[in-house]
Scaffold this active site. Structure first.
Site, PDB file in Angstrom:
ATOM      1  CB  ALA A 272      -7.211 -28.037 -32.245  1.00 21.15           C
TER       2      ALA A 272
ATOM      3  CB  ALA B  80     -16.827 -27.772 -31.072  1.00 21.42           C
ATOM      4  CG  ASP B  81     -13.791 -24.188 -33.338  1.00 19.06           C
ATOM      5  OD1 ASP B  81     -13.605 -24.065 -34.629  1.00 19.06           O
ATOM      6  OD2 ASP B  81     -14.744 -23.673 -32.886  1.00 19.06           O
ATOM      7  CG  LEU B  82      -9.973 -24.479 -28.177  1.00 19.09           C
ATOM      8  CD1 LEU B  82     -10.295 -23.816 -26.847  1.00 19.09           C
ATOM      9  CD2 LEU B  82      -9.060 -23.790 -28.713  1.00 19.09           C
ATOM     10  CB  THR B  83     -12.413 -30.711 -28.503  1.00 12.58           C
ATOM     11  OG1 THR B  83     -12.614 -30.124 -27.204  1.00 12.58           O
ATOM     12  CG2 THR B  83     -12.322 -32.402 -28.321  1.00 12.58           C
TER      13      THR B  83
END
Length: 402
Positions: free
Chosen positions: A177, A172-175
């Site tokens: 970003a 979720a965090d990387l997406t």
């Protein structure tokens, strides 16, 4: 300021980064990879929490070395009046400002978007949070794990006879970003090429980018009342597509078009199945995927991975090995593309890290350095670039503002 990387398509782009952890950290590291001058602001007493994440070499977090790369790091207490003033001075000429505090925090310090953009009307403010800046959950703390749940992602992931499955990476965090970088570039285009000359605020939640990836699912529920079910490594809209066991390992195979399916059948010496009513069309194959997978794996399990790949590729099937990191380090494709590069680091000596993505034909990104030490660039930013006097600098440092 523009004192960081001087090459890449974003050279000359000034970014003030008051985010932390993964979503904001990965977004701004991508900008820094391609030449933006990213100045990351951390609290004087405690740095980014990623500095405390394993794995460690000695006392150094390798997570941080990756997430903090190509940035310059300074320390500043934003809740202090002098800290607020210094931040406002920093953003006077900045292009982008990133933050991922809980909604309302910056406003409490009188550093919300209205205040920032009053000082710099061209500033683009990128706000990352769990649920976005509006809505009944907006004041709640946001974590990627929860976003992976409410976005529908965990429910769709895993095998049908097992519980929902969370991803093994901070998906979720990387997406989020990626969407934050995309939004920032859209806003810069509108400001500079569209001609408005004005900045704006970009509101990125953790759950909405994952939700947006479910192509066709919203429409399927709206029109057909259809809800996605867990299918393991199979695909809900194409077959065969799975991970298949070999005599010594595993391979991945995808045959989402009719010609490729026929190639697979020829490879395993089963052309008779091409006209089998169970497998005649892609829809037929999806409905009978388990039976088709069984036929394919019966063939792959009797052969080594290398032999499976060789024979499948000779028939123009689409296959590939399932790699772990040790195999990635040895792979000729990764090597040919220079996907892993070595940098010099003042704490670790040398360090190999993933290269920038994607590749540019003319204005390539590059990895200049891994994540810096806490406050490593304080003097360069405050004394040399913001013009803070040495006496005031020492006073601010003694007071814990920097």
């Amino acid at each position: 300021m523009t004192k960081g990387n001087t090459q890449g398509p974003l050279a000359g782009l000034d970014v003030v980064d008051c985010s932390g952890m993964i979503s904001g950290g990965f977004a701004t590291s991508q900008l820094a990879d391609f030449g933006a001058d990213v100045v990351m602001v951390e609290h004087p007493e405690h740095g980014d929490a990623l500095r405390e994440w394993p794995p460690f070499e000695g006392d150094t977090s390798l997570w941080w070395k990756s997430a903090g790369r190509n940035k310059r790091c300074i320390t500043l207490d934003l809740s202090a009046a002098d800290g607020r003033d210094l931040l406002l001075k920093m953003i006077d000429d900045a292009d982008l400002f990133f933050e991922n505090f809980r909604p309302g925090t910056l406003e409490r310090w009188d550093l919300g978007p209205e205040t920032l953009r009053k000082h710099n009307p061209e500033l683009i403010v990128v706000r990352l949070s769990g649920y976005g800046q509006t809505g009944p959950r907006s004041d709640k703390a946001g974590f990627g794990t929860i976003a992976e749940g409410i976005s529908g992602w965990a429910n769709a992931n895993g095998f049908p006879d097992r519980e929902p499955l969370l991803p093994p990476i901070s998906l979720a965090d990387l997406t989020a970003a990626q969407f934050a970088v995309q939004g920032a570039m859209f806003a810069i285009f509108e400001r500079d090429i569209g001609g408005s000359g004005e900045g704006q605020v970009i509101d990125v939640s953790l759950y909405e980018p994952l939700f947006r990836l479910f192509l066709g699912d919203v429409e399927a529920y709206d029109r057909l009342g259809k809800r996605r079910t867990r299918t393991g490594n199979q695909h809900s809209s194409a077959a065969p597509r799975n991970v298949y066991e070999t005599a010594d390992n595993h391979i991945a195979l995808s045959a989402s078009s009719q010609p490729i399916f026929e190639n697979v059948m020829h490879a395993i010496d089963r052309p008779d199945l091409i006209d089998d009513p169970r497998f005649e069309t892609n829809d037929d194959r999806v409905n009978n995927a388990a039976a088709l997978d069984s036929v394919i794996e019966e063939w792959t399990s009797e052969r080594s991975r290398e032999r499976v790949l060789t024979e499948m590729e000779a028939a123009d099937a689409i296959v590939g090995p399932i790699y772990d990191m040790s195999e990635i380090f040895e792979d000729e494709q990764y090597d040919a593309r220079n996907d892993i590069v070595e940098v010099t680091d003042d704490e670790l000596g040398t360090l190999r890290t993933a290269n920038t993505v994607p590749k540019f034909s003319r204005t390539s990104g590059y990895v200049d350095h891994a994540g810096p030490r806490h406050g490593q660039h304080n003097e360069a930013v405050y004394l040399d670039e913001l013009g803070v006097s040495e006496s005031r600098y020492e006073k601010l440092r003694s007071e814990g503002v920097i």
